[in-house]
Design an enzyme around this catalytic site. Sequence first.
Site, mmCIF file in Angstrom:
data_model
loop_
_atom_site.group_PDB
_atom_site.id
_atom_site.type_symbol
_atom_site.label_atom_id
_atom_site.label_comp_id
_atom_site.label_asym_id
_atom_site.label_seq_id
_atom_site.Cartn_x
_atom_site.Cartn_y
_atom_site.Cartn_z
ATOM 1 N N HIS A 124 0.348 5.042 4.359
ATOM 2 C CA HIS A 124 -0.405 5.531 3.203
ATOM 3 C C HIS A 124 -0.104 7.004 2.932
ATOM 4 O O HIS A 124 0.216 7.392 1.800
ATOM 5 C CB HIS A 124 -1.907 5.360 3.437
ATOM 6 N N SER B 162 0.803 -1.226 0.000
ATOM 7 C CA SER B 162 0.000 0.000 0.000
ATOM 8 C C SER B 162 0.834 1.274 0.000
ATOM 9 O O SER B 162 0.514 2.235 -0.703
ATOM 10 C CB SER B 162 -0.948 0.010 1.207
#
Length: 210
Positions: free
Chosen positions: A179, A128
């Site tokens: 993220h 991610s």
Amino acid sequence: MFEKEDMHVTCYATVGLISVNLVVFLLFEIFGSNLDTKFMLMHGAMYAPYLPDSREWYRLFTSLFLHFGIRHLLNNMLILYVLGNYLERYLGRIRFLILYFAAGIGANIVSGLLALYHGKVFVSAGASGAIFGVLGGLTWVVLINRGRLEDLTIKKMLILAVLSLYLGFVSSGVDNIAHVSGLLLGFLAAIFLYRRNRSGKRNEYTGGAV
């Protein structure tokens, strides 16, 4: 804009990354379980205390190819396929891979440092951070091309970024620090890696020459 035939250029780096992730997931399912935290930790998942204590720095890299469950894997690979095919065609393979791993490893470092600082350590894995780096890099490429790139606009990119971050923050067990930092690092990396032609058109796809 791309010539028609350029739209079908095979993005080997993106396909390669997806293939490696799929193979690793399959092997882990054969010899253990991708849902077993202990098994994942034994085989390269990210755990911040192991970096300074045991010098297991390789985890910053290996954790990018591990995923907790099929849903985690498929969600990441679908996004990587869509965004990676755009960005790789504009950066070239080598620059794309540099951005991908710089964002992913950098996101792991930031997340690990903050986890150690706050004393809230956890086992993490997944691509991610690197994929958010691709999103950040693509956002810069769209922005520098007067806010439009093929069928992408800066408005679409910002909506995608905000929505992706929001879904992470309202979900449990998500490393949101990775993220956010991956997104920012990818954006910054693209500033240095992407070169726009003076004519305002894209760089020709070079197959990854730096």
